[in-house]
Motif scaffolding. Sequence first.
Motif, mmCIF file in Angstrom:
data_model
loop_
_atom_site.group_PDB
_atom_site.id
_atom_site.type_symbol
_atom_site.label_atom_id
_atom_site.label_comp_id
_atom_site.label_asym_id
_atom_site.label_seq_id
_atom_site.Cartn_x
_atom_site.Cartn_y
_atom_site.Cartn_z
ATOM 1 N N ASP A 107 -23.110 -27.597 7.136
ATOM 2 C CA ASP A 107 -24.200 -26.632 7.011
ATOM 3 C C ASP A 107 -24.313 -26.105 5.583
ATOM 4 O OD1 ASP A 107 -21.740 -25.474 7.379
ATOM 5 O OD2 ASP A 107 -22.452 -23.840 8.645
ATOM 6 N N LEU A 108 -23.246 -26.229 4.778
ATOM 7 C CA LEU A 108 -23.301 -26.041 3.342
ATOM 8 C C LEU A 108 -23.106 -27.411 2.713
ATOM 9 C CD1 LEU A 108 -22.463 -23.085 4.386
ATOM 10 C CD2 LEU A 108 -21.669 -22.732 2.046
ATOM 11 N N LEU A 109 -23.641 -27.612 1.534
ATOM 12 C CA LEU A 109 -23.631 -28.945 0.925
ATOM 13 C C LEU A 109 -22.597 -29.048 -0.194
ATOM 14 C CD1 LEU A 109 -27.494 -29.480 0.765
ATOM 15 C CD2 LEU A 109 -25.898 -30.331 2.500
ATOM 16 N N PRO A 110 -21.854 -30.155 -0.281
ATOM 17 C CA PRO A 110 -21.843 -31.267 0.683
ATOM 18 C C PRO A 110 -21.131 -30.910 1.984
ATOM 19 C CG PRO A 110 -20.206 -31.627 -0.994
ATOM 20 C CD PRO A 110 -20.938 -30.383 -1.403
ATOM 21 N N ASN A 111 -20.209 -29.954 1.913
ATOM 22 C CA ASN A 111 -19.619 -29.346 3.103
ATOM 23 C C ASN A 111 -19.096 -27.976 2.716
ATOM 24 O OD1 ASN A 111 -16.850 -29.644 2.100
ATOM 25 N ND2 ASN A 111 -17.015 -31.806 2.653
ATOM 26 N N ARG A 112 -18.604 -27.222 3.681
ATOM 27 C CA ARG A 112 -18.189 -25.854 3.404
ATOM 28 C C ARG A 112 -17.077 -25.786 2.358
ATOM 29 N NH1 ARG A 112 -17.726 -23.796 9.722
ATOM 30 N NH2 ARG A 112 -19.971 -23.919 10.221
ATOM 31 N N LEU A 113 -16.095 -26.644 2.478
ATOM 32 C CA LEU A 113 -14.938 -26.586 1.586
ATOM 33 C C LEU A 113 -15.325 -26.921 0.147
ATOM 34 C CD1 LEU A 113 -11.929 -26.099 1.311
ATOM 35 C CD2 LEU A 113 -11.537 -28.498 1.904
ATOM 36 N N GLU A 114 -16.100 -27.969 -0.036
ATOM 37 C CA GLU A 114 -16.498 -28.356 -1.388
ATOM 38 C C GLU A 114 -17.430 -27.319 -2.010
ATOM 39 O OE1 GLU A 114 -15.252 -30.802 -3.209
ATOM 40 O OE2 GLU A 114 -13.905 -31.180 -1.505
ATOM 41 N N THR A 198 -12.921 -17.422 5.710
ATOM 42 C CA THR A 198 -12.717 -18.230 6.909
ATOM 43 C C THR A 198 -14.055 -18.574 7.529
ATOM 44 O OG1 THR A 198 -11.596 -18.331 9.059
ATOM 45 C CG2 THR A 198 -12.552 -16.216 8.427
ATOM 46 N N ASP A 199 -14.061 -19.636 8.336
ATOM 47 C CA ASP A 199 -15.294 -20.024 9.031
ATOM 48 C C ASP A 199 -15.088 -20.020 10.547
ATOM 49 O OD1 ASP A 199 -13.630 -22.184 9.335
ATOM 50 O OD2 ASP A 199 -15.172 -23.690 8.912
ATOM 51 N N GLY A 227 -17.140 -14.473 5.770
ATOM 52 C CA GLY A 227 -17.370 -15.374 6.888
ATOM 53 C C GLY A 227 -18.287 -16.484 6.431
ATOM 54 N N LEU A 228 -17.836 -17.729 6.526
ATOM 55 C CA LEU A 228 -18.579 -18.852 5.974
ATOM 56 C C LEU A 228 -19.160 -19.708 7.096
ATOM 57 C CD1 LEU A 228 -19.360 -20.436 3.425
ATOM 58 C CD2 LEU A 228 -17.205 -21.679 3.634
ATOM 59 N N GLY A 229 -20.475 -19.863 7.099
ATOM 60 C CA GLY A 229 -21.119 -20.695 8.103
ATOM 61 C C GLY A 229 -22.503 -20.187 8.448
ATOM 62 N N THR A 230 -23.398 -21.100 8.774
ATOM 63 C CA THR A 230 -24.768 -20.729 9.082
ATOM 64 C C THR A 230 -24.841 -20.033 10.434
ATOM 65 O OG1 THR A 230 -27.017 -21.593 9.225
ATOM 66 C CG2 THR A 230 -25.283 -22.902 10.264
ATOM 67 N N VAL A 253 -21.565 -22.211 15.696
ATOM 68 C CA VAL A 253 -20.725 -21.573 14.676
ATOM 69 C C VAL A 253 -20.163 -20.280 15.245
ATOM 70 C CG1 VAL A 253 -20.677 -20.533 12.387
ATOM 71 C CG2 VAL A 253 -22.053 -22.589 12.794
ATOM 72 N N GLU A 254 -18.847 -20.161 15.256
ATOM 73 C CA GLU A 254 -18.190 -18.973 15.787
ATOM 74 C C GLU A 254 -17.313 -18.350 14.705
ATOM 75 O OE1 GLU A 254 -16.045 -19.710 19.345
ATOM 76 O OE2 GLU A 254 -17.736 -20.643 20.397
ATOM 77 N N ILE A 255 -17.671 -17.152 14.301
ATOM 78 C CA ILE A 255 -16.903 -16.406 13.302
ATOM 79 C C ILE A 255 -16.617 -15.024 13.865
ATOM 80 C CG2 ILE A 255 -16.914 -15.436 10.958
ATOM 81 C CD1 ILE A 255 -18.838 -17.631 10.147
ATOM 82 N N ASP A 256 -15.374 -14.601 13.793
ATOM 83 C CA ASP A 256 -14.995 -13.278 14.300
ATOM 84 C C ASP A 256 -15.352 -12.228 13.247
ATOM 85 O OD1 ASP A 256 -13.928 -11.080 15.524
ATOM 86 O OD2 ASP A 256 -12.011 -12.017 16.032
ATOM 87 N N GLU A 257 -16.647 -11.918 13.176
ATOM 88 C CA GLU A 257 -17.121 -10.986 12.155
ATOM 89 C C GLU A 257 -16.555 -9.582 12.354
ATOM 90 O OE1 GLU A 257 -21.130 -11.817 10.280
ATOM 91 O OE2 GLU A 257 -21.566 -12.276 12.379
ATOM 92 N N LYS A 258 -16.367 -9.179 13.600
ATOM 93 C CA LYS A 258 -15.819 -7.852 13.863
ATOM 94 C C LYS A 258 -14.430 -7.713 13.263
ATOM 95 C CE LYS A 258 -14.734 -4.568 17.552
ATOM 96 N NZ LYS A 258 -14.669 -4.324 19.017
ATOM 97 N N LEU A 259 -13.610 -8.737 13.431
ATOM 98 C CA LEU A 259 -12.263 -8.710 12.877
ATOM 99 C C LEU A 259 -12.303 -8.656 11.348
ATOM 100 C CD1 LEU A 259 -9.165 -9.001 13.033
ATOM 101 C CD2 LEU A 259 -9.511 -11.489 13.089
ATOM 102 N N LEU A 260 -13.154 -9.464 10.772
ATOM 103 C CA LEU A 260 -13.242 -9.497 9.312
ATOM 104 C C LEU A 260 -13.747 -8.161 8.755
ATOM 105 C CD1 LEU A 260 -14.718 -13.087 8.760
ATOM 106 C CD2 LEU A 260 -12.328 -12.349 8.604
ATOM 107 N N GLU A 261 -14.663 -7.530 9.457
ATOM 108 C CA GLU A 261 -15.147 -6.208 9.044
ATOM 109 C C GLU A 261 -14.044 -5.170 9.137
ATOM 110 O OE1 GLU A 261 -18.468 -5.470 11.558
ATOM 111 O OE2 GLU A 261 -19.880 -6.683 10.382
ATOM 112 N N GLU A 262 -13.242 -5.240 10.205
ATOM 113 C CA GLU A 262 -12.146 -4.281 10.376
ATOM 114 C C GLU A 262 -11.104 -4.423 9.270
ATOM 115 O OE1 GLU A 262 -10.696 -5.069 14.272
ATOM 116 O OE2 GLU A 262 -12.282 -3.924 15.294
ATOM 117 N N ILE A 263 -10.791 -5.654 8.904
ATOM 118 C CA ILE A 263 -9.821 -5.883 7.828
ATOM 119 C C ILE A 263 -10.343 -5.314 6.513
ATOM 120 C CG2 ILE A 263 -8.699 -7.660 6.427
ATOM 121 C CD1 ILE A 263 -8.630 -9.436 8.935
ATOM 122 N N ALA A 264 -11.604 -5.597 6.215
ATOM 123 C CA ALA A 264 -12.199 -5.110 4.965
ATOM 124 C C ALA A 264 -12.263 -3.588 4.943
ATOM 125 C CB ALA A 264 -13.588 -5.710 4.786
#
Length: 333
Positions: A107-114, A198-199, A227-230, A253-264
């Motif tokens: 979903d990111l080009l060429p892929n998320r990691l690159e 993380t994605d 959080g990385l991903g469309t 695409v599943e990202i635990d946004e609540k957890l990431l918000e709590e950490i931040a």
Amino acid sequence: MFENIEFLNKELFWFLLLIPVAIAWYIIKQNKQTAELKISSTKGFKTTSFWSRFRHLLFVLRLMALALLITALARPRTVDVSTKTKTTRGIDIVMAIDVSASMLAKDLLPNRLEALKEVAADFIDGRPNDRIGLVEYAGEAYTKTPITTDKSIVQRSLRDIKYNTIIEGGTAIGMGLATSVNRLKDSRAKSKVIILLTDGVNNSGFIDPKIASELAVEYGIKVYTIGLGTNGMALSPSSINPNGSFRYSRQQVEIDEKLLEEIADATGGQYFRATNNQKLAEIYKEINKLEKTEIEEKKYYNYDEKYRPLVLLAGLLLLMEIVLRNTIFRSFV
């Protein structure tokens, strides 16, 4: 040659307006002092001498001397500016990068990691005064590069990051965060930052992400989470072909946004969501602005006064005027 010259007292140039006034006064005075005599013939009179034609030279010399003195009073000078910079507050940064199989999603080009590696490389180049380290995590975590000022090492390690089957599968956000905290806990920097990307969701590891965030708070470490991903579906690895390559299919695409918000929030950082390449780049630029290294800059000014030659030249012109007035032009003034 005059481009570096400045004038300390520019307002004194207004006195140059005295020069046209003096010229007008001189012309009027000359007209009044010159009497007209009408005669039928000039035969028998001595013709005008050669030097009398230059009698106005004395006035010109005086005007030039006046202009030079006014310019000298305006204080012309050149300025040589040198600067000395010193980093007064460094920042230690650890970038925790998810390298699970889902980071190969397209979903990111060429892929998320690159896409991440490209943006992270620019971020590292933009932090010349900070120490940066790298942590990789999937189902477990390990330090790729300890915090260092050698950006070439960090960049080389970043380029080497790729998905591999050596690291246990899964996404251990708590492990990635705890490992990053461990790299920074003994740092003496006034500001310590973790950028955790993380994605997915925390589904592996033996350290709870909330416990890891409490450790970050204890050691005064700020965590920015990404959080990385469309939004919606993404073309992601679903199985492995016999030749070892991935087979792709569209997955949610599943990202635990609540957890990431709590950490931040708990650590004083911020949570960001990157849904495409441009958004990811903007996020790293935003973090770059938020975490500024304080630079102390001292400027040294070396002034070279230029009025002395002007005063000497003006004095020489006045001396010439006095000598000429009392020698060659003595009978004309």
